[in-house]
Design an enzyme around this catalytic site. Structure first.
Site, PDB file in Angstrom:
ATOM      1  N   GLU A   1      -0.618  -2.255   5.106  1.00  0.00           N
ATOM      2  CA  GLU A   1       0.328  -2.188   6.230  1.00  0.00           C
ATOM      3  C   GLU A   1       0.157  -0.899   7.014  1.00  0.00           C
ATOM      4  OE1 GLU A   1       3.310  -1.302   8.800  1.00  0.00           O
ATOM      5  OE2 GLU A   1       3.213  -0.147   6.956  1.00  0.00           O
TER       6      GLU A   1
ATOM      7  N   ASP B   1       0.800  -1.231   0.000  1.00  0.00           N
ATOM      8  CA  ASP B   1       0.000   0.000   0.000  1.00  0.00           C
ATOM      9  C   ASP B   1       0.837   1.287   0.000  1.00  0.00           C
ATOM     10  OD1 ASP B   1       0.773  -0.886   2.554  1.00  0.00           O
ATOM     11  OD2 ASP B   1      -0.865   0.168   3.566  1.00  0.00           O
TER      12      ASP B   1
HETATM   13 NI    NI Z   1       6.436   1.090   5.340  1.00  0.00          NI
END
Ligand code: NI
Length: 391
Positions: free
Chosen positions: A137, A79
């Site tokens: 994440e 991401d």
């Molecule tokens: Ni990172």
């Protein structure tokens, strides 16, 4: 070494892949195009068994080696962040307001590079490899690693490894340590209720802004007075909002902050003391207060043996000076912590700093990583899997 030669050969392809990912960043839980491109690349490489659509756009890719042995998991996060890119790169973000400012474009590319190398060296692979392409994440406190784990990402896995680009280390240097490498990251919010009154008549009200201000300063003593000086903690209150007009005693005040720690006991203490400090401030001011404390990622705890193994592998490939045992952990957080609560493994940083250029920090609109890291990271990840059976 053969693997280095093979990794160098795919470097032009890796640069091209990375530029594509960099130009088309997607925020947490919207990594569909990125995942589609990852899947396309894995299918082009061939030999992998894929499971897609995990936790949104996560992908698990399995490769069976030519001989029996351990199963090694390698992980990349996919991401990007809500930041407007200002690097001026020819392959800068084409998605307005979104940027790969944490370097995850490099992580995806290096894992795809490792995928290609491992397929090439499959006959020499004793055991098997599981590649984890993970979404979200950046979505603390509920990172994407959770959904990957729930889908069985580490089932049957013997050890798990991951890399993060790191502007505080010289380009091409791998750094890690045994034990805590990155901090736990918690979020809290405080709501204080007072009573508004005319600014000229404070005695008729209960000032929530004064109580909020007292909370901000008193909370700092949790670090300076309650935390063991040999331990670490950060309490940052990044947002405060109270009152309605300059001449009205504020009836409400809202505050929001983050806590970072390494030691679970310190983490527990900070949470507990924040409540006590708030209670104390409320007693003092006559206001009422409510604390919401939300635990996010735990600290990234490297298994000492696997951290050693990672550094030894890096030293064998790139020389002793490129494998650094870092002394200090970082107060930044990572949802890789979740994998390490289940299986032994190690997370490491890959340096991106060039001597003659300013090293912008992660999450900065100028951050970028030199492409020369791509083949290096790919080679290390592949070699970790290839060498595992000898451990
Ligand atoms: Ni990172």
């Amino acid at each position: 070494m053969m693997i280095l030669e093979s990794a160098r050969q795919i470097q032009p392809h890796l640069s091209e892949l990375r530029r594509q990912f960099h130009a088309h960043p997607e925020v947490s839980q919207h990594e569909q195009e990125t995942a589609r491109r990852v899947q396309e690349e894995l299918e082009a490489i061939g030999g992998y068994t894929l499971r897609t659509g995990i936790g949104g756009s996560g992908i698990l890719a399995d490769l069976e080696g030519g001989q029996p042995g351990p199963k090694v998991a390698l992980r990349a996060d996919m991401d990007a962040l809500q930041i407007t890119e200002e690097t001026g790169l020819p392959f800068a973000s084409q998605n307005p307001g979104v940027m790969h400012a944490c370097g995850h474009d490099n992580h995806i590319t290096m894992l795809l590079g490792a995928a290609r190398l491992l397929a090439q060296y499959k006959d020499q692979l004793k055991g098997s490899v599981r590649l984890i392409f993970q979404p979200a994440e950046e979505l603390s406190p509920e990172g994407g690693s959770r959904s990957m784990m729930e889908a069985g990402a580490l089932e049957g896995v013997d050890a798990v490894f991951g890399l993060h680009v790191w502007p505080e280390l010289p380009m091409g240097t791998f750094g890690t340590k045994a034990g805590p490498l990155m901090a736990s990251s918690d979020h809290f919010s405080v709501h204080i209720d007072g009573r508004s009154s005319h600014g000229a008549k404070p005695d008729a009200g209960l000032d929530a802004v004064v109580a909020g201000a007292q909370f901000v300063t008193a909370a700092q003593t949790i670090v300076s007075r309650n935390t063991d000086p040999l331990q670490s903690a950060v309490i940052t209150i990044g947002r405060i909002n109270g009152g309605t007009r300059y001449n009205i005693v504020a009836g409400e005040c809202d505050l929001e902050g983050t806590c970072r720690t390494f030691n679970p006991k310190v983490r527990q203490m900070v949470e507990h003391r924040l409540q006590e400090v708030l209670d104390g401030v409320c007693t003092l001011s006559g206001c009422t207060g409510e604390l919401k404390y939300e635990r996010g990622y735990c600290s990234v705890m490297n298994d000492p043996q696997q951290a050693d193994y990672l550094l030894k592998t890096a030293a064998e490939l790139f020389g002793e000076d490129k494998a650094v045992r870092v002394e200090e952990p970082s107060m930044c957080a990572e949802d890789f912590d979740f994998y390490l609560t289940e299986k032994p493994g190690a997370f490491a940083w890959l340096g991106t700093a060039l001597l003659d250029e300013e090293a912008w920090p992660l999450h900065n609109c100028h951050f970028t990583a030199p492409e020369d890291i791509l083949w290096r990271g790919s080679a290390l990840l592949a070699q970790i899997a290839l060498n595992m059976s000898q451990e």
